[in-house]
Design a protein around this motif. Sequence first.
Motif, PDB file in Angstrom:
ATOM      1  N   GLY A 161      20.729  24.938 -14.567  1.00 34.76           N
ATOM      2  CA  GLY A 161      21.241  26.269 -14.877  1.00 34.76           C
ATOM      3  C   GLY A 161      21.234  26.565 -16.356  1.00 34.76           C
ATOM      4  N   GLY A 162      21.768  27.714 -16.664  1.00 36.60           N
ATOM      5  CA  GLY A 162      21.781  28.211 -18.024  1.00 36.60           C
ATOM      6  C   GLY A 162      21.471  29.691 -18.011  1.00 36.60           C
ATOM      7  N   TYR A 163      21.865  30.383 -19.077  1.00 37.84           N
ATOM      8  CA  TYR A 163      21.674  31.828 -19.108  1.00 37.84           C
ATOM      9  C   TYR A 163      20.186  32.166 -19.129  1.00 37.84           C
ATOM     10  N   GLY A 164      19.736  32.835 -18.047  1.00 42.95           N
ATOM     11  CA  GLY A 164      18.347  33.239 -17.948  1.00 42.95           C
ATOM     12  C   GLY A 164      17.387  32.121 -17.576  1.00 42.95           C
ATOM     13  N   THR A 165      17.908  30.922 -17.264  1.00 41.15           N
ATOM     14  CA  THR A 165      17.024  29.787 -16.979  1.00 41.15           C
ATOM     15  C   THR A 165      17.223  29.206 -15.580  1.00 41.15           C
ATOM     16  N   LEU A 166      18.245  29.658 -14.833  1.00 44.52           N
ATOM     17  CA  LEU A 166      18.436  29.150 -13.481  1.00 44.52           C
ATOM     18  C   LEU A 166      17.334  29.715 -12.582  1.00 44.52           C
ATOM     19  N   ARG A 167      16.505  28.847 -12.070  1.00 46.66           N
ATOM     20  CA  ARG A 167      15.330  29.260 -11.297  1.00 46.66           C
ATOM     21  C   ARG A 167      15.660  29.228  -9.813  1.00 46.66           C
ATOM     22  N   ILE A 168      15.685  30.387  -9.152  1.00 49.49           N
ATOM     23  CA  ILE A 168      15.950  30.472  -7.722  1.00 49.49           C
ATOM     24  C   ILE A 168      14.604  30.522  -6.994  1.00 49.49           C
ATOM     25  N   PHE A 169      14.214  29.438  -6.380  1.00 49.42           N
ATOM     26  CA  PHE A 169      12.938  29.305  -5.658  1.00 49.42           C
ATOM     27  C   PHE A 169      11.724  29.444  -6.579  1.00 49.42           C
ATOM     28  N   VAL A 170      11.583  30.597  -7.220  1.00 50.90           N
ATOM     29  CA  VAL A 170      10.409  30.853  -8.061  1.00 50.90           C
ATOM     30  C   VAL A 170      10.862  31.469  -9.385  1.00 50.90           C
ATOM     31  N   GLU A 171       9.927  31.557 -10.313  1.00 46.10           N
ATOM     32  CA  GLU A 171      10.201  32.177 -11.608  1.00 46.10           C
ATOM     33  C   GLU A 171      10.134  33.688 -11.428  1.00 46.10           C
ATOM     34  N   ASN A 172      11.295  34.329 -11.277  1.00 48.00           N
ATOM     35  CA  ASN A 172      11.338  35.761 -11.029  1.00 48.00           C
ATOM     36  C   ASN A 172      12.653  36.297 -11.573  1.00 48.00           C
TER      37      ASN A 172
ATOM     38  N   CYS B  81      28.877  30.055  -3.792  1.00 48.16           N
ATOM     39  CA  CYS B  81      29.057  31.389  -4.383  1.00 48.16           C
ATOM     40  C   CYS B  81      29.821  31.309  -5.697  1.00 48.16           C
ATOM     41  N   SER B  82      30.835  30.454  -5.737  1.00 49.35           N
ATOM     42  CA  SER B  82      31.638  30.296  -6.954  1.00 49.35           C
ATOM     43  C   SER B  82      30.860  29.599  -8.059  1.00 49.35           C
ATOM     44  N   LEU B  83      29.858  28.802  -7.681  1.00 47.14           N
ATOM     45  CA  LEU B  83      29.057  28.091  -8.678  1.00 47.14           C
ATOM     46  C   LEU B  83      27.997  28.978  -9.331  1.00 47.14           C
ATOM     47  N   ILE B  84      27.599  30.052  -8.651  1.00 49.26           N
ATOM     48  CA  ILE B  84      26.524  30.891  -9.181  1.00 49.26           C
ATOM     49  C   ILE B  84      26.859  31.454 -10.566  1.00 49.26           C
ATOM     50  N   PRO B  85      28.079  31.992 -10.803  1.00 45.77           N
ATOM     51  CA  PRO B  85      28.381  32.451 -12.169  1.00 45.77           C
ATOM     52  C   PRO B  85      28.296  31.332 -13.206  1.00 45.77           C
ATOM     53  N   VAL B  86      28.567  30.090 -12.784  1.00 40.85           N
ATOM     54  CA  VAL B  86      28.467  28.961 -13.706  1.00 40.85           C
ATOM     55  C   VAL B  86      27.000  28.652 -13.990  1.00 40.85           C
TER      56      VAL B  86
ATOM     57  N   THR C  37      24.332  30.585 -13.624  1.00 42.72           N
ATOM     58  CA  THR C  37      23.636  31.669 -14.324  1.00 42.72           C
ATOM     59  C   THR C  37      24.275  31.981 -15.672  1.00 42.72           C
ATOM     60  N   GLN C  38      25.496  31.457 -15.893  1.00 45.23           N
ATOM     61  CA  GLN C  38      26.279  31.759 -17.100  1.00 45.23           C
ATOM     62  C   GLN C  38      26.414  33.267 -17.288  1.00 45.23           C
ATOM     63  N   ALA C  39      26.602  33.972 -16.166  1.00 41.46           N
ATOM     64  CA  ALA C  39      26.756  35.425 -16.191  1.00 41.46           C
ATOM     65  C   ALA C  39      28.242  35.774 -16.268  1.00 41.46           C
ATOM     66  N   ARG C  40      28.628  36.404 -17.345  1.00 44.81           N
ATOM     67  CA  ARG C  40      30.024  36.790 -17.504  1.00 44.81           C
ATOM     68  C   ARG C  40      30.458  37.759 -16.417  1.00 44.81           C
ATOM     69  N   THR C  41      29.494  38.538 -15.899  1.00 48.57           N
ATOM     70  CA  THR C  41      29.789  39.477 -14.821  1.00 48.57           C
ATOM     71  C   THR C  41      30.383  38.758 -13.622  1.00 48.57           C
ATOM     72  N   GLY C  42      29.790  37.627 -13.253  1.00 46.60           N
ATOM     73  CA  GLY C  42      30.263  36.881 -12.097  1.00 46.60           C
ATOM     74  C   GLY C  42      31.667  36.356 -12.288  1.00 46.60           C
ATOM     75  N   LEU C  43      31.988  35.897 -13.489  1.00 41.67           N
ATOM     76  CA  LEU C  43      33.336  35.394 -13.754  1.00 41.67           C
ATOM     77  C   LEU C  43      34.369  36.507 -13.613  1.00 41.67           C
ATOM     78  N   VAL C  44      34.072  37.684 -14.161  1.00 40.37           N
ATOM     79  CA  VAL C  44      34.986  38.823 -14.037  1.00 40.37           C
ATOM     80  C   VAL C  44      35.151  39.219 -12.573  1.00 40.37           C
ATOM     81  N   CYS C  45      34.040  39.251 -11.821  1.00 42.07           N
ATOM     82  CA  CYS C  45      34.087  39.609 -10.402  1.00 42.07           C
ATOM     83  C   CYS C  45      34.944  38.634  -9.611  1.00 42.07           C
TER      84      CYS C  45
ATOM     85  N   LEU D 222      33.461  22.067 -16.266  1.00 38.13           N
ATOM     86  CA  LEU D 222      32.506  23.136 -16.535  1.00 38.13           C
ATOM     87  C   LEU D 222      31.651  22.795 -17.748  1.00 38.13           C
ATOM     88  N   PRO D 223      30.377  23.166 -17.734  1.00 40.11           N
ATOM     89  CA  PRO D 223      29.501  22.888 -18.884  1.00 40.11           C
ATOM     90  C   PRO D 223      30.011  23.577 -20.147  1.00 40.11           C
ATOM     91  N   GLN D 224      29.833  22.911 -21.287  1.00 40.26           N
ATOM     92  CA  GLN D 224      30.294  23.467 -22.548  1.00 40.26           C
ATOM     93  C   GLN D 224      29.577  24.771 -22.888  1.00 40.26           C
TER      94      GLN D 224
END
Length: 452
Positions: free
Chosen positions: A153-164, A212-217, A219-227, A260-262
């Motif tokens: 994972g990582g912001y913009g680097t978590l690859r779901i199946f394919v690079e998309n 589902c709870s791991l996805i915000p971690v 993807t490092q998406a702040r949106t998911g944490l707020v949601c 949680l990752p730093q």
Amino acid sequence: MLDLALTGFVACFLLIGFRRPFLWVLCYLYVDIVSPQIISWGILSHLPISLMAFAAAFLGWLALDDKRDSRFTLRQGILAALLLYCGYTTWAAVYPAAAAEKWAWVWKALVFAIFLPFTLRTRLRIEAVALVMVLAASALIIDGGLKTAGGGGGYGTLRIFVENNTGLYEGSILSAVAISIIPIVLWLVKYGTVFPADWRVYLFAAALIFACSLIPVGTQARTGLVCLGVLCLFYLRTARHKVLIAGGMALAVMVAVPFLPQAFLARMGTIENHEADQSASTRLGVWKWTWGYVKEHPMGGGFVVNQSSRVEYDTVAKVTVDGSTEIRRTHVVEEGRAFHSSYFEMLGEQGFPGFGLWILLQLTGLVQMEQIRRRWKRRTGPDEAWVAPLAVALQLAQVVYLIGSLFVGIAFQPFILMLIGLQCGLWSYLKRIDVRQVQVPIRTSRPVVGMA
């Protein structure tokens, strides 16, 4: 082998629809959510399977399904008005070619949301749509959850199946959707009839909610944490043991934080210190530009009008060197950035009329689900107890979406429009049930004539 498996699954899905045409509706849900043509690199990637499934669902209903209970609801009318208005703004768009590309999938998502309620004539169909939506989304969520749990994972680097980076494959969008389906998962566990509750269902649901709870971690998406935080707060509104559940949530947070990752913690820290974050500064700048644009062009500029945006801002950061701290300002100029908000996306692209229709669509959904909850919450019969909890689940999912929409441009996200179509179908179905319950005593009170 993966390509053959996907092709065979979709082909079987389409073929069995000839026996049960409603399955074509479910097939379209799967195809539009998972997008197997993106994962595939062979047969499916060369076929317009989304359009094929869409045509099969509509034509199957038109030619083979029972339409006696079909009715056109208020929210379907709002969707139709929004569809027509988006067509007008696309015709008058500032960037016609780029606007046409977005219109090519927006019209289909809106039309399917209008069409879906017509097919939801029974409780089983309503449950089937909710189930397929959850399972289709879970294909992406489980993949992302496993990779996150394994240290990826990582912001913009978590690859779901394919690079998309489109649709649900985009990190922030997937985070919002992953959190929004949690209430529906809980409803399916308790009231589902397709997969009656047993230890396997409980185990899968628990693992899926954890994913589902791991996805915000991941993807490092702040949106998911707020949601996730908003969902926890709103869930307490209807929970029976509020203090116990709130304590459990607080304990879970305390236990989870050390693991949680730093990088995730550092990125979440920018929620509080937004002036040092270029991404947050860009959003504020684009929102300011959008408000200025819509005041001059109240009818909107059509899809992707944000390409004409230009924002300037200064980022402010504290830098410590040799024990002394200094404030550094960096001037940034950016052009053509995304809206990063569904509210400003609607304002900029569709102007005040389109924004008004979209807000009305959302508010009426919240109100209708609340009306269903209040009207059905005391009905405990075996055929009635499922209604109020489903209304609550759909309402919570919509609330999570509306919160996530503050920070992500997902005004026309097909998954959310499917959710709205499901709400409309539930509302229409219950209206028919209420009418029948009122009519039954009237019919039975009259003498029966001509019975042999």
